[in-house]
Design an enzyme around this catalytic site. Structure first.
Site, PDB file in Angstrom:
ATOM      1  CE  LYS A   1      63.653 -34.354  50.252  1.00 35.45           C
ATOM      2  NZ  LYS A   1      62.798 -35.102  51.239  1.00 35.45           N
TER       3      LYS A   1
ATOM      4  CB  CYS B   1      34.089 -49.191  71.110  1.00 36.18           C
ATOM      5  SG  CYS B   1      33.984 -50.334  72.537  1.00 36.18           S
TER       6      CYS B   1
HETATM    7  S1  IVH Z   1      70.954 -32.912  51.769  1.00 36.45           S
HETATM    8  C1  IVH Z   1      71.256 -28.929  53.885  1.00 36.45           C
HETATM    9  N1  IVH Z   1      70.366 -34.871  50.229  1.00 36.45           N
HETATM   10  O1  IVH Z   1      66.033 -34.569  52.784  1.00 36.45           O
HETATM   11  C2  IVH Z   1      70.799 -29.997  53.244  1.00 36.45           C
HETATM   12  N2  IVH Z   1      68.873 -34.504  51.884  1.00 36.45           N
HETATM   13  O2  IVH Z   1      64.578 -32.078  53.866  1.00 36.45           O
HETATM   14  C3  IVH Z   1      70.801 -31.320  53.860  1.00 36.45           C
HETATM   15  N3  IVH Z   1      67.291 -36.312  52.030  1.00 36.45           N
HETATM   16  O3  IVH Z   1      66.346 -34.802  56.092  1.00 36.45           O
HETATM   17  C4  IVH Z   1      70.108 -32.385  53.255  1.00 36.45           C
HETATM   18  N4  IVH Z   1      67.748 -37.416  50.046  1.00 36.45           N
HETATM   19  O4  IVH Z   1      66.687 -36.968  55.065  1.00 36.45           O
HETATM   20  C5  IVH Z   1      70.089 -34.227  51.283  1.00 36.45           C
HETATM   21  N5  IVH Z   1      70.356 -36.594  48.448  1.00 36.45           N
HETATM   22  C6  IVH Z   1      69.971 -35.927  49.553  1.00 36.45           C
HETATM   23  C7  IVH Z   1      68.796 -36.515  50.241  1.00 36.45           C
HETATM   24  C8  IVH Z   1      68.354 -35.627  51.200  1.00 36.45           C
HETATM   25  C9  IVH Z   1      67.043 -37.214  51.012  1.00 36.45           C
HETATM   26  C10 IVH Z   1      66.469 -36.116  53.182  1.00 36.45           C
HETATM   27  C11 IVH Z   1      67.049 -35.731  54.372  1.00 36.45           C
HETATM   28  C12 IVH Z   1      66.851 -34.667  55.007  1.00 36.45           C
HETATM   29  C13 IVH Z   1      65.810 -34.160  54.176  1.00 36.45           C
HETATM   30  C14 IVH Z   1      66.042 -32.573  54.184  1.00 36.45           C
END
Ligand code: IVH
Length: 697
Positions: A126, A440
């Site tokens: 992630k 301040c």
């Molecule tokens: S999949 C429907 N894969 O996590 C699922 N998201 O809470 C869509 N993110 O805004 C997201 N790494 O910015 C996915 N390997 C990954 C990810 C990822 C980071 C972030 C992404 C999104 C958030 C979802």
């Protein structure tokens, strides 16, 4: 200005300059390989600009003088996501239980028998950056947008184009007519460190972490800034597509992305069943500190895309994916000292200066202590050994002291005793009985508040002075050219042109914008003053109920509290503001500078049966012609209110394209739904009944 026809050789010269500049733009922005030094580019640019100033009829919309380079876009345009960009449910249990719970939910939702073989998952990192959606039409990158609220994001194509890792054209043959590749834009630790070092040298703002740096870079209006700050990208998902033979699995999808030329993180695996997911979680925990970028967990996805479709979504989160986080990153270090930072509103925030300590790849040297009460509650003393925490994108904080390691010389910190006067301007520091925060009283006079006060003053929702950005305000204040907002109206082209990155052309453009801001509304002006607790809404109410600045200055707390939604705290802030002589001086100087406005609209009394006045509207989705701000302004001008979420108090929901959960909720509650045309009709009907003759200025 000459009105005679433009001589053919002038026209030809301008065309040639434009062609040259376009070639250089392409090499610089797209290929990242400038053909000429910046100075040469600037020389050509100035030549063309001079021709265009002399012969205004020469200007074409596609002239390089009319686009991003040098003249940044005024704001990022909104982009509606035809397939929403969703968030993922987070599993906070940091043991194997997180993986087990997810697997159990998936098996249950798929109706799998207890003895059915393990579900195949795709386990990924992630990434701690920003989600973007890259739209390719016939293999060409046509649009890059941030996630925004999931329905509507911001157009950041100009900056994304500068990311060398993102293909401008998909590699290989047979690109589909449409495909949206989704993934994360992030900044590597080394790029982040180099950026902050450069910022420090040039006196720029330091970024708290790579995520903020990536976000700040991606949202720049000027693509050249992004081009200087190397961003990186990992692809992980699919948005809209047409004519694309979508692979069967997430694993296959990522292989396709890699074949098209996208970076796909190699730290990923196909995992059969919960135990394999838990093993991945554990493996990543072990290598996390060595990764060259930040992550805040791992993501598990059901590998089969047809099963993903079967599992679908609950409350806008997919049932087929889960984020499994790691516990917040903590470290132990020493508080070397406690001092304060003075914010825009004059709040003094105590900050612990720490012995530098690495937490998750980032060195922490200071952490917020919030306020005096927090310091006392946690009993944190100078020289204490403390636990500090970095959690996601928040500023590092001191979690607790370790009293068992407290040295004899540890001393308590008393903010008011140590800072009886503001460390920046020397004005008295006060703490009101009902507040945790010490402030301040220097107001517009305090150097710490001055830059922010001027920026706020010039802001889009305040006096709306385009082109007066952070860097420039910093220079103007540091060089003592501007000491208060009123000084802006005395600036000359010569003074401005002395500033870095300010040609004569931009200087006179800015002066025009400053000049234009003199004609404003009373509400904008009041908001621009930056009176504590007076936001846009309150400024509007104050303007319509009191009508003049004199009446506002003369009003005591009782009189102020007769204005709707003004309570004792807001009233006190207003009285305090005008009690300061230097604030009154600045205000007088601003009015002397010729700031003026038409009579504010008369107050509107809420009546339940009125179609617009006093009614609450909620906007959702993208309207065909009106921007959100424009729709809001028109509704408010007619006496309506715009709320952020749907409740039983909502009278209308105005829904545009890609409207989401708000629309669903409105339907569930039986609330009247309007499209843009219906809204405009309602407002027009309102105008006719309320304002049969137009008001004079
Ligand atoms: S999949 C429907 N894969 O996590 C699922 N998201 O809470 C869509 N993110 O805004 C997201 N790494 O910015 C996915 N390997 C990954 C990810 C990822 C980071 C972030 C992404 C999104 C958030 C979802």
């Amino acid at each position: 200005m000459p009105t005679a026809p433009i001589p053919a050789e002038v026209r030809a010269h301008a065309d040639e300059l434009r062609a040259q500049l376009a070639r250089h733009d392409h090499a610089y922005y797209v290929l990242n390989e400038p053909l000429v030094p910046d100075a040469e580019y600037d020389r050509l640019f100035r030549k063309l600009a001079a021709l265009e100033t002399h012969w205004p009829a020469l200007v074409t919309p596609d002239s390089p003088t009319q686009r991003v380079s040098g003249t940044p876009a005024p704001e990022l345009a909104a982009v509606a996501h035809s397939v929403p960009m969703l968030s993922i449910r987070t599993e906070t249990d940091d043991t194997a239980a997180g993986a087990l719970a997810f697997d159990a939910r998936v098996r249950n939702a798929l109706n799998l028998a207890a003895d059915a073989p393990p579900v195949q998952y795709h386990a990924e990192l992630k990434f701690d950056g920003l989600a973007v959606s890259l739209r390719y039409e016939h293999g060409r990158l046509v649009c890059a947008a941030t996630r925004g609220d999931g329905q509507t994001g911001e157009d950041v194509t100009h900056n994304v184009r500068t990311i060398g890792q993102i293909p401008l054209r998909l590699r290989g043959e047979g690109a589909p007519p449409l495909v949206e590749v989704r993934g994360e834009v992030y900044m590597r630790h080394d790029a982040f460190a180099a950026l902050n070092e450069r910022q420090e040298k040039t006196g720029g703002k330091l970024f708290a972490n790579p995520r903020n740096a990536a976000a700040g870079t991606l949202r720049q209006l000027d693509a050249r800034i992004a081009a200087q700050r190397p961003l990186a990208f990992f692809a992980y998902g699919l948005g809209a597509s047409q004519g694309f033979a979508v692979p069967d699995t997430q694993d296959g999808l990522l292989a396709q992305f890699a074949a098209w030329g996208f970076p796909v993180c190699s730290e990923r695996t196909v995992a059969a069943g919960a135990q394999a997911l838990a093993a991945f979680h554990e493996h990543v925990a072990a290598i996390r500190a060595d990764l060259p970028f930040d992550i805040d967990g791992v993501v598990y996805k059901v590998n089969r895309l047809d099963w993903q479709a079967r599992l679908g979504f609950v409350s806008r989160e997919p049932r087929w994916a889960v984020a499994h986080k790691y516990p917040p990153q903590e470290a132990v270090t020493e508080v070397l000292d406690i001092d304060v930072q003075v914010g825009r509103t004059g709040a003094l925030t105590p900050v612990a200066r720490l012995r530098p300590v690495a937490v998750g790849g980032v060195t922490i040297t200071n952490a917020t202590l919030h306020n005096q009460d927090e310091i006392e509650r946690k009993d944190i003393r100078v020289h204490d050994t403390v636990v500090v925490r970095r959690a996601g994108d928040v500023i590092p904080e001191v979690v607790r002291a370790l009293p068992e390691r407290r040295p004899a010389e540890a001393v308590k910190f008393d903010l008011l005793a140590r800072y009886p006067v503001c460390p920046v301007c020397g004005s008295r520091v006060v703490r009101n009985a009902d507040e945790a925060v010490a402030r301040c009283t220097g107001g517009l006079f305090c150097g710490a508040q001055r830059k922010q006060a001027i920026l706020h003053f010039a802001g889009r929702r305040a006096m709306d002075i385009e082109g007066l950005g952070e860097k420039l305000v910093e220079q103007l204040v540091d060089e003592n050219i501007v000491r208060s907002p009123a000084d802006l109206y005395r600036l000359s082209v010569a003074e401005l042109a002395r500033c870095e990155r300010m040609g004569e052309r931009s200087a006179s453009k800015l002066l025009e914008a400053i000049d234009g801001s003199r004609a404003t509304t009373m509400a904008r002006f009041l908001f621009a003053l930056g009176i504590r607790n007076v936001g846009e809404r309150t400024a509007k109410d104050l303007a319509s109920h009191l009508q003049t600045v004199e009446a506002l200055m003369g009003a005591d707390e009782d009189a102020l509290q007769r204005v709707p939604d003004v309570g004792p705290i807001v009233a006190q802030s207003i009285v305090d503001f005008f009690a300061e002589a230097h604030n009154r001086d600045v205000l007088a100087a601003l009015l002397d500078a010729g700031i003026h406005w038409p009579a504010p609209p008369a107050p509107v009394a809420a009546k339940a049966d009125h179609p617009v006045r006093g009614q609450t509207f909620v906007l959702t989705g993208t309207l065909p012609t009106l921007s959100r701000d424009a729709a809001r302004e028109r509704i408010e001008a007619a006496g309506g209110k715009v709320a952020g979420s749907v409740s039983r108090k909502t009278r209308y929901v105005v829904a545009g394209e890609a409207a989401g959960s708000k629309l669903e909720k409105a339907q569930a509650l039986g609330i009247e739904i309007l499209d843009e045309a219906a809204l405009l009709a309602l407002l027009a009907a309102h105008d006719e009944t309320e304002n049969p003759s137009s008001q004079g200025v």
